[in-house]
Design an enzyme around this catalytic site. Structure first.
Site, PDB file in Angstrom:
ATOM      1  N   SER A  63      17.385  71.476 116.056  1.00 16.44           N
ATOM      2  CA  SER A  63      17.485  71.334 114.612  1.00 16.44           C
ATOM      3  C   SER A  63      18.908  71.441 114.115  1.00 16.44           C
ATOM      4  CB  SER A  63      16.628  72.406 113.938  1.00 16.44           C
ATOM      5  OG  SER A  63      17.113  73.666 114.258  1.00 16.44           O
ATOM      6  N   SER A  89      19.560  76.624 104.924  1.00 14.11           N
ATOM      7  CA  SER A  89      19.559  75.171 105.074  1.00 14.11           C
ATOM      8  C   SER A  89      19.472  74.794 106.545  1.00 14.11           C
ATOM      9  CB  SER A  89      20.840  74.570 104.487  1.00 14.11           C
ATOM     10  OG  SER A  89      21.948  74.828 105.343  1.00 14.11           O
ATOM     11  N   ASP A  90      19.035  73.565 106.823  1.00 13.32           N
ATOM     12  CA  ASP A  90      19.273  72.999 108.132  1.00 13.32           C
ATOM     13  C   ASP A  90      20.778  72.746 108.233  1.00 13.32           C
ATOM     14  OD1 ASP A  90      18.795  71.968 110.658  1.00 13.32           O
ATOM     15  OD2 ASP A  90      17.246  70.573 110.011  1.00 13.32           O
ATOM     16  N   SER A  91      21.249  72.395 109.411  1.00 18.64           N
ATOM     17  CA  SER A  91      22.684  72.250 109.618  1.00 18.64           C
ATOM     18  C   SER A  91      23.313  71.285 108.616  1.00 18.64           C
ATOM     19  CB  SER A  91      22.952  71.751 111.040  1.00 18.64           C
ATOM     20  OG  SER A  91      24.309  71.368 111.176  1.00 18.64           O
TER      21      SER A  91
END
Length: 421
Positions: free
Chosen positions: A41, A347-349
């Protein structure tokens, strides 16, 4: 030496519970036999050689009881710069500028003194041996406690289990149990198997020195051709996925590691890969509420302290043209308001193409916090993002009270993990 596990009750005290019942609706999807090309992810980094000089010694994490107002007292002593720094989790390479970081030495110490970030995220490239990884984590934790406001760091990893996303188990250095893809676990219909995954992974991660696992995957696989989730999901039945996610969440917390359900509002329907560009789901609001959101409801009911927002546009739900990570409607109205989540939104990356192709690092970080998020994960430029948030406070785009709200949520979880002295 392993420390006593953090309990679900303790994490509940950190504000992680939103008590909502599970939906009774389920959704159906195709067979999950399509190959998966994604590797996790987060965006991959570069490789090279370590540049640090000396390793630091082990620094075990203790979990003493804290007065009820410990977070408020600590927050009142922190500078704005220290509070903003707590809202970032980055790779050690992003922090230090090293090609590959495998030790915690003077360069790490200097970088943490400059920006005492809230946490670090580690990948396979950071693992070069069993004792090396333990020393890296313990040394980093010791350095984190020695700078800024003296707050310990989230030491995080993607360890979902299975052959695709398990940085420790797949490193070749650790003799730990390995699991099949989560879709095989889900196919058993036995949440006890998901609990076994969480209990086992949580146990070895805590023993090594990690305290945050970006798992479980809460995506419902409604699109079997999904290129990034695939067999990482527990399956295509929302109710089955919800039960598995709740079981793994509880087991990870009982093992002493904070779990993080991902990728809100659900990455299982998307045809694209947010690592390389924008992705969306065409599913409508009713479909998403009845299906994709159900595992997140289950995770919230299981007291999960973190939920990861994905870079997923929902034109037939939010209809704001923004990925969920930057959408006030998705983060504040839906995740906070409708689902009742009071924990930490990460957050995601922000190094992924879905963000970097549209937004500079500073703009993306500010937009995420304005939308209702708490921790920016892996911005493409830490310095720019950090300074951008400080500038947003100075110009009134963000208020210090808004920063305090996120910092308080972060510190509340850290208090329960024993990361506040």
């Amino acid at each position: 030496m392993p420390q006593p596990p953090i309990s679900r009750r303790q994490l509940l005290a950190a504000g992680a519970l939103g008590a909502l019942g599970l939906c009774t609706s389920a959704c159906t999807g195709g067979d999950a036999d399509a190959p998966v090309t994604g590797t996790g992810s987060k965006a991959n980094g570069t490789t090279g050689s370590a540049v640090e000089g000396t390793q630091t010694g082990s620094a075990p994490i203790s979990a003493p009881a804290q007065p009820a107002d410990a977070v408020s007292r600590l927050l009142s002593t922190m500078t704005l710069e220290q509070k903003v720094a707590q809202l970032f989790i980055v790779t050690p390479e992003q922090l230090t500028g090293a090609d590959v970081a495998t030790i915690a030495g003077p360069i790490t110490a200097e970088a943490l003194a400059r920006i005492p970030v809230g946490g670090l995220c580690y990948f396979g490239r950071n693992i070069a041996g069993t004792q090396q990884l333990r020393d890296l984590l313990a040394g980093t934790q010791e350095l984190a406690r020695g700078v800024g406001a003296g707050i310990g760091a989230f030491l995080s990893v993607d360890e979902e289990g299975g052959p695709l996303v398990a940085r420790v188990a797949n490193s070749g250095y650790f003799d730990v149990p390995r699991f099949p893809n989560m879709i095989e676990i889900g196919a058993t219909g036995d949440e006890g198997r998901a609990a076994e995954v969480g209990r086992t992974i949580g146990g070895y991660l805590r023993d090594i020195g990690f305290n945050l696992d970006f798992a479980p995957d809460a995506d419902v696989l409604t699109n079997p051709a999904n290129p990034v989730i695939g067999p990482r999901s527990f399956g295509s039945d929302a109710q089955v996925v919800a039960r598995m996610v709740a079981a793994e969440t509880a087991a990870l917390m009982d093992a002493g590691v904070a779990p993080c359900a991902k990728h809100f509002p659900g990455h299982g329907d998307t045809a694209g890969d947010s690592h390389t560009g924008g992705v969306l789901t065409e599913r409508g609001a009713d479909e998403i509420r009845a299906c994709e959101l159900e595992p997140f409801r289950a995770a919230i009911a299981a007291d999960i302290p973190f939920i990861m927002a994905g870079h997923i546009e929902t034109p037939n739900f939010a209809a704001d043209g923004l990925p969920a990570t930057l959408s006030p409607y998705m983060l504040t109205d839906i995740l906070r308001g409708e689902l009742g989540f009071t924990g930490v939104i990460v957050s995601d990356s922000f190094s992924m193409g879905a963000i970097t192709q549209r937004f500079p690092a500073d703009d993306a970080a500010v937009r995420f916090l304005v939308a209702g998020g708490d921790i920016v994960l892996m911005p493409s430029d830490l310095e720019l993002a950090y300074r951008g948030v400080l500038e947003a406070v100075a110009t009134g785009v963000l208020t210090e009270d808004r920063i305090d709200g996120s910092a308080r949520r972060v510190l509340a979880v850290k208090e329960r993990l024993g990361l506040i002295a």
